[in-house]
Enzyme design. Structure first.
Site, PDB file in Angstrom:
ATOM      1  N   ARG A  46       0.831  -1.199   0.000  1.00 35.53           N
ATOM      2  CA  ARG A  46       0.000   0.000   0.000  1.00 35.53           C
ATOM      3  C   ARG A  46       0.871   1.255   0.000  1.00 35.53           C
ATOM      4  O   ARG A  46       0.573   2.247  -0.656  1.00 35.53           O
ATOM      5  CB  ARG A  46      -0.944   0.019   1.206  1.00 35.53           C
ATOM      6  CG  ARG A  46      -1.664   1.365   1.378  1.00 35.53           C
ATOM      7  CD  ARG A  46      -2.754   1.326   2.442  1.00 35.53           C
ATOM      8  NE  ARG A  46      -2.337   0.698   3.669  1.00 35.53           N
ATOM      9  CZ  ARG A  46      -1.569   1.292   4.609  1.00 35.53           C
ATOM     10  NH1 ARG A  46      -1.117   2.519   4.432  1.00 35.53           N
ATOM     11  NH2 ARG A  46      -1.265   0.652   5.719  1.00 35.53           N
ATOM     12  N   TYR A  98     -17.047  15.264 -17.082  1.00 33.49           N
ATOM     13  CA  TYR A  98     -17.507  13.877 -16.999  1.00 33.49           C
ATOM     14  C   TYR A  98     -18.550  13.739 -15.898  1.00 33.49           C
ATOM     15  O   TYR A  98     -18.373  14.232 -14.777  1.00 33.49           O
ATOM     16  CB  TYR A  98     -16.299  12.974 -16.738  1.00 33.49           C
ATOM     17  CG  TYR A  98     -16.658  11.551 -16.383  1.00 33.49           C
ATOM     18  CD1 TYR A  98     -17.519  10.809 -17.183  1.00 33.49           C
ATOM     19  CD2 TYR A  98     -16.142  10.946 -15.247  1.00 33.49           C
ATOM     20  CE1 TYR A  98     -17.853   9.509 -16.857  1.00 33.49           C
ATOM     21  CE2 TYR A  98     -16.467   9.648 -14.912  1.00 33.49           C
ATOM     22  CZ  TYR A  98     -17.331   8.932 -15.718  1.00 33.49           C
ATOM     23  OH  TYR A  98     -17.661   7.641 -15.389  1.00 33.49           O
ATOM     24  N   ASP A 170      -7.585  17.892 -15.416  1.00 34.99           N
ATOM     25  CA  ASP A 170      -7.870  16.546 -15.900  1.00 34.99           C
ATOM     26  C   ASP A 170      -7.486  16.528 -17.375  1.00 34.99           C
ATOM     27  O   ASP A 170      -8.165  17.116 -18.219  1.00 34.99           O
ATOM     28  CB  ASP A 170      -9.351  16.211 -15.708  1.00 34.99           C
ATOM     29  CG  ASP A 170      -9.684  14.775 -16.095  1.00 34.99           C
ATOM     30  OD1 ASP A 170      -8.982  14.211 -16.964  1.00 34.99           O
ATOM     31  OD2 ASP A 170     -10.650  14.221 -15.559  1.00 34.99           O
ATOM     32  N   LYS A 195      -7.985   5.019 -19.971  1.00 36.70           N
ATOM     33  CA  LYS A 195      -8.288   5.508 -21.306  1.00 36.70           C
ATOM     34  C   LYS A 195      -7.047   5.453 -22.202  1.00 36.70           C
ATOM     35  O   LYS A 195      -6.506   4.384 -22.444  1.00 36.70           O
ATOM     36  CB  LYS A 195      -8.877   6.915 -21.203  1.00 36.70           C
ATOM     37  CG  LYS A 195      -9.993   7.061 -20.159  1.00 36.70           C
ATOM     38  CD  LYS A 195     -11.144   6.114 -20.363  1.00 36.70           C
ATOM     39  CE  LYS A 195     -12.378   6.432 -19.527  1.00 36.70           C
ATOM     40  NZ  LYS A 195     -12.219   6.262 -18.076  1.00 36.70           N
TER      41      LYS A 195
END
Length: 384
Positions: A46, A98, A170, A195
């Site tokens: 982690r 989005y 973004d 993406k």
């Protein structure tokens, strides 16, 4: 080195012991300590994993930032960034963004006391007018989703610097291959790496890059504390995808430009949104700040009945959500990606019942055009 070369080189020198040309998948939760009070630099996955670190270092180099961070999804990445703020803080946000980001802001973080104002971030004046005494950041999409408006990242970054605000970009649609927001003054970039970066519609991931080390330390504390990190297998998949980023984006852009020009001339298409077209309002700006216009197209058909026809009658182009992969996808934003935005807001923005979004892939352009043509022809025959 050119960014396409940098992408190919990610992880290449990671394993000096064996000389492996791809970074190994360190599928481990924990790491053995060499002695009391000693560490190899890795303790628990982690907090840090070699495969994930290779990806994080790679995206930091591509974006020109101090440090990169990999998350379990793009939404996890944005969620982690919002933890930089406190109750009562205000953010100015791209209005046609989005739908999942809008849902996160309005239905989750709004209840914890964060305030959001949505404006047309292609207008510097509208952004400036929306700033308040408690504004702490601007969250902007470099190309908006789905209407493909173009933000002036340099001007917006200058405004943020003057007001001592964080500028978060973004940059999913353009990727660092086409635009490096940090070079234009932004503080943080965020990506849905599912993406274009991963590029093959086979993994879910998010990436963040911080411009300076002090900000990076704050983000790392949050990443480690919250723990929504990307696993080693998916980190490896993203690295593998990023190695072909340049060649994929070149082909996808070439296809998108040709397809947008073809759609613009089609009698059943009322409007095409693509910044590569000279008639697009942001054409000159994207040409001045980016190395390309991307491979996303939004277009409006002349009749709502055509929407279902194009979604279901295309054979090569898949009716599916997401974007940026090698396969061409078509979606209906009103009912899919932007369904969580209130109907009246969608209507005002132009996310309507005749708007379709294309993520253009790497197929032969003639096959893509032929597929759309036969779908349009199906409707024309039905009308006749």
């Amino acid at each position: 080195m050119h960014i396409s070369t940098e992408a190919v080189q990610i992880g290449l020198d990671w394993d000096s012991r064996t000389g492996a040309v791809t970074v190994p998948i360190y599928q481990t939760a924990t790491f053995r300590h060499p002695g009391l009070g000693q560490s190899t630099g890795y303790d628990y996955s982690r907090s840090g994993n070699p495969t994930r670190q290779a990806l994080e270092e790679g995206i930091a180099r591509l974006d020109g930032g101090a440090r990169g961070f990999a998350y379990a999804s793009g939404m996890a990445a944005i969620t982690n960034l919002l933890l930089l703020f406190q109750r009562g803080d205000h953010l100015v946000v791209t209005e046609d963004l989005y739908g999942g980001t809008y849902r996160l802001f309005e239905q989750i973080f709004h209840q914890y006391g964060l305030e959001f104002t949505y404006v047309d971030t292609s207008s510097l004046d509208e952004v400036a007018a929306a700033l308040k005494p408690n504004t702490k950041a601007l969250f902007v999409e470099s190309l908006t989703n789905p209407l493909l408006k173009v933000a002036d990242i340099k001007a917006l970054s200058n405004l943020c610097r003057e007001r001592q605000l964080l500028c978060i970009v973004d940059n999913t649609f353009l990727t660092p291959y086409l635009l490096r927001p940090l070079d234009l003054g932004a503080d943080i970039t965020v990506y849905s790496a599912s993406k274009y970066l991963a590029g093959h519609n086979d993994t879910i991931a998010g990436l963040v890059v911080a411009k300076d080390q002090q900000l990076a330390e704050r983000i790392y504390f949050l990443q480690n504390s919250v723990g929504a990190v990307l696993g080693p297998q998916d980190s490896w998949l993203v690295i593998r995808g990023m190695k072909t980023l340049g060649v994929r984006m070149d082909r996808q852009q070439e296809n998108a430009a040709a397809l947008a020009s073809w759609l613009e001339k089609h009698p059943l298409v009322a409007r095409v949104h693509y910044p590569g077209l000279k008639g697009h309002a942001g054409h000159a700006l994207v040409k001045s700040q980016a190395k390309g216009c991307g491979a996303m197209i939004a277009f409006e058909v002349t009749d709502p009945a055509l929407v279902e026809t194009l979604l279901l009658k295309t054979h090569l182009i898949s009716f599916a959500e997401s974007l940026g992969g090698v396969e061409t996808l078509i979606t209906f934003p009103e009912l899919q990606t932007h369904a969580d935005i209130e109907p009246e807001i969608r209507a005002r923005l132009g996310i309507n019942n005749v708007l379709l979004r294309l993520s253009v892939g790497i197929e032969d352009i003639n096959d893509l055009i032929e597929d759309l043509e036969q779908a349009f022809a199906t409707e024309e025959k039905g009308a006749a």
